[in-house]
Design a protein around this motif. Structure first.
Motif, PDB file in Angstrom:
ATOM      1  N   ARG A 168       0.867  -1.176   0.000  1.00  0.00           N
ATOM      2  CA  ARG A 168       0.000   0.000   0.000  1.00  0.00           C
ATOM      3  C   ARG A 168       0.898   1.217   0.000  1.00  0.00           C
ATOM      4  O   ARG A 168       1.824   1.316   0.803  1.00  0.00           O
ATOM      5  N   LYS A 182       2.054  -1.395   8.423  1.00  0.00           N
ATOM      6  CA  LYS A 182       1.048  -0.432   7.952  1.00  0.00           C
ATOM      7  C   LYS A 182       0.498   0.470   9.072  1.00  0.00           C
ATOM      8  O   LYS A 182       0.480   0.084  10.241  1.00  0.00           O
ATOM      9  N   ALA A 188      -4.012   5.812   1.708  1.00  0.00           N
ATOM     10  CA  ALA A 188      -3.113   4.892   1.016  1.00  0.00           C
ATOM     11  C   ALA A 188      -3.752   4.398  -0.272  1.00  0.00           C
ATOM     12  O   ALA A 188      -4.972   4.361  -0.403  1.00  0.00           O
ATOM     13  N   THR A 190      -3.718   1.161  -2.925  1.00  0.00           N
ATOM     14  CA  THR A 190      -3.254  -0.221  -3.080  1.00  0.00           C
ATOM     15  C   THR A 190      -2.592  -0.379  -4.451  1.00  0.00           C
ATOM     16  O   THR A 190      -3.133   0.071  -5.449  1.00  0.00           O
TER      17      THR A 190
END
Ligand SMILES: [Zn+2]
Length: 253
Positions: A168, A182, A188, A190
């Motif tokens: 991400r 994360k 974010a 992907t």
């Protein structure tokens, strides 16, 4: 002092009633702003040479440290007018010119930037899909300015992202962050493994390869979306002038 060089017009802005301030990317001085006296008022000797993208031989006069020397001559080498007449080309190229004007310090010659912009203007064909050229130039300009996004490894633990389970991209970190590291709540994007693989090989291409490679459109648009989000974020932040490191590669964040 009279200076002569070659330059590409990045922007022309109206100044006062009829004058213009023209921003050039030049071969010898890097980014230079000059003052053009009344080009709009009289049938000017500058003609159409002050339009964006025009590549000209120019002369300007002013003290070496003057921040606004005066343009005295401008002779067109290549007008690139077809790029101004095509809306899509015009908009996409202007985005790239904004990027250059944002990152480049004035009066700091950068042959790599000039050559890349000149190649780009020479390659774009109005009405055709030129996405790969725009993407290539954005990535290269970011690299030369020290602002490449970090996609080859996790921005926190440095684990290779291709070995991990996807990635991400955290816009505020400018990096991919692995699942183990994360952060909750931060914006974010992907990134698929195939887009990441495509990007890492794309980074090794030369400008001349682009014509020959058939890049899958979904991967190009996935990477282009990430790069645009990255650019939008860094352009919204105050620029750290120290971050520009003369094209010696990305700085550590
Ligand atoms: Zn990690």
């Amino acid at each position: 002092m009279l200076s002569r060089t070659e330059g590409i017009v990045l922007r022309s802005s109206v100044f006062g009633e009829a004058d213009l301030i023209v921003t050039y990317l030049t071969t010898d001085y890097g980014l230079v702003k000059v003052f053009a006296k009344s080009p709009r008022k009289m049938k000017s000797r500058f003609g159409s040479s002050l339009e964006p993208f025009t590549y000209s031989k120019i002369s300007f006069i002013g003290k070496e440290d003057a921040n606004l020397p005066r343009l005295t001559q401008s002779d067109i080498i290549t007008p690139f007018y077809a790029l101004r007449d095509d809306y899509n080309s015009f908009v996409s190229l202007c985005e790239i010119l904004e990027l250059l004007m944002h990152f480049l310090p004035e009066r700091d010659p950068n042959a790599g930037m000039f050559s890349l912009l000149h190649k780009l203007l020479s390659k774009i064909r109005p009405g055709e899909g030129n996405e790969l050229y725009y993407l290539y130039c954005k990535v290269r300009f970011l690299g030369l300015a020290g602002y490449l996004p970090k996609l080859d490894a996790c921005g926190r633990c440095s684990k290779q992202t291709l070995e991990g389970a996807g990635g991400r991209f955290y816009v505020s970190h400018g990096a991919l962050i692995c699942d183990a590291c994360k952060t909750d709540g931060a914006a974010a994007i992907t990134l698929s493994q195939s887009a990441l693989r495509f990007y890492l090989s794309f980074m090794k291409w030369n400008f001349s390869n682009i014509d020959r490679v058939k890049a899958p459109a979904p991967l190009v648009s996935e990477i282009a979306g990430l790069i645009d989000a990255h650019i939008k974020y860094i352009m919204s932040r105050p620029l750290k002038t120290a971050a520009f490191n003369g094209g010696k590669g990305p700085l550590k964040r």
